[in-house]
Design a protein around this motif. Structure first.
Motif, short mmCIF file in Angstrom:
data_model
loop_
_atom_site.label_atom_id
_atom_site.label_comp_id
_atom_site.label_asym_id
_atom_site.label_seq_id
_atom_site.Cartn_x
_atom_site.Cartn_y
_atom_site.Cartn_z
N SER A 178 -61.23 -82.78 -49.80
CA SER A 178 -61.88 -82.78 -48.48
C SER A 178 -60.85 -82.99 -47.37
CB SER A 178 -62.95 -83.87 -48.41
OG SER A 178 -62.37 -85.16 -48.36
N MET A 179 -59.81 -83.77 -47.65
CA MET A 179 -58.80 -84.03 -46.63
C MET A 179 -57.99 -82.78 -46.29
SD MET A 179 -57.53 -87.77 -48.01
CE MET A 179 -56.15 -87.86 -46.88
N THR A 182 -60.14 -80.34 -44.41
CA THR A 182 -60.29 -80.75 -43.01
C THR A 182 -59.05 -80.39 -42.20
OG1 THR A 182 -61.74 -82.57 -43.68
CG2 THR A 182 -60.75 -82.71 -41.49
N GLY A 185 -58.98 -76.61 -41.61
CA GLY A 185 -59.98 -76.26 -40.60
C GLY A 185 -59.53 -76.65 -39.20
N ALA A 186 -58.90 -77.82 -39.07
CA ALA A 186 -58.42 -78.26 -37.76
C ALA A 186 -57.31 -77.34 -37.25
CB ALA A 186 -57.92 -79.70 -37.86
N LEU A 217 -65.08 -76.90 -41.79
CA LEU A 217 -65.37 -78.32 -41.60
C LEU A 217 -66.84 -78.64 -41.88
CD1 LEU A 217 -63.37 -79.10 -38.33
CD2 LEU A 217 -62.69 -79.51 -40.69
N THR A 221 -66.00 -79.89 -46.03
CA THR A 221 -65.70 -81.32 -45.92
C THR A 221 -66.87 -82.21 -46.35
OG1 THR A 221 -64.09 -80.90 -44.16
CG2 THR A 221 -64.97 -83.13 -44.34
#
Length: 241
Positions: A178-179, A182, A185-186, A217, A221
């Motif tokens: 998930s990290m 993320t 996605g950022a 995200l 996530t």
């Protein structure tokens, strides 16, 4: 000569008793004990409990593939958001459903948690490099290969996490996934320009790229975090029993 010598008396031997034969309970084949039969009953009950989950997972997997590939998402969302929707649908929705539908296969062939998470990380980031992304967007063979790799990467991380001997280790693998999801996605959301327009041969679409990052995200996530929390809960409940 004494009387005992004339009669050649021998010491009296103790009477040997043959052990009583214990009859085998009816219905238990030879070579299998009562404990083994209880184990079989336990396995049968576990399988019976798993069957509804397997059926639901198979239906969910088929429905997910239909939802991802039957509609023309490119016409609705644009090129990059449609690509990202299918990407996340495969790794975060279809893959865990496939693992739940085939738990025996996942337990037998699922990789170690760290290896599965690393493989998924490599696949996801490599296919978002402009060169490979452009190949997947412009060539049919590239698209097919990319989608298969995404599903395989999702299978690896979910099979490793859900079949791990220590659920907390599986939770760690999902949290790490998930990290990096993320982070990617950022990057897509905050990039100042369209990273793929030139290599894909289309007009720049920064808003479409940002929408794709938001889909990553919004879908990936939370699903990985929820999966990690579920495995953490299993660990805590196991420690209380």
């Amino acid at each position: 000569m004494g009387l005992s010598r004339r009669l050649h008396l021998r010491p009296r031997q103790a009477h040997r008793q043959t052990p009583a034969r214990v009859s085998r309970p009816c219905g238990i084949p030879a070579g299998r004990g009562v404990g083994d039969r209880r184990d079989l009953r336990g396995d049968a009950r576990a399988l019976y409990r798993e069957l509804p989950v397997r059926r639901a997972a198979i239906i969910g997997f088929a429905a997910t593939l239909a939802a991802l590939y039957l509609p023309s998402w490119r016409a609705v969302l644009g090129d990059f958001p449609a690509h990202m929707l299918r990407h996340m649908g495969l790794v975060a929705v279809a893959a865990p459903l496939l693992v739940l539908a085939l738990p025996d296969l996942a337990r037998r062939f699922g990789p170690p948690v760290v290896l599965g998470a690393f493989f998924e990380f490599v696949v996801v980031w490599l296919w978002h490099l402009p060169v490979l992304h452009g190949w997947a967007q412009t060539e049919g063979a590239g698209t097919l290969f990319e989608q298969v790799m995404f599903l395989a990467a999702g299978w690896a991380v979910w099979a490793g996490a859900l079949s791990a001997r220590e659920p907390l280790l599986g939770a760690g693998g999902l949290f790490l996934t998930s990290m990096h999801m993320t982070l990617l996605g950022a990057i897509l959301i905050l990039a100042p320009s369209d990273l793929y327009a030139e290599i894909c041969g289309r007009a720049p679409d920064l808003s479409g790229q940002q929408l794709g990052g938001m889909l990553m995200l919004a879908i990936g996530t939370p699903i990985y975090i929820l999966g990690g929390l579920a495995l953490t809960r299993r660990t805590l409940l196991g420690g209380l029993t």
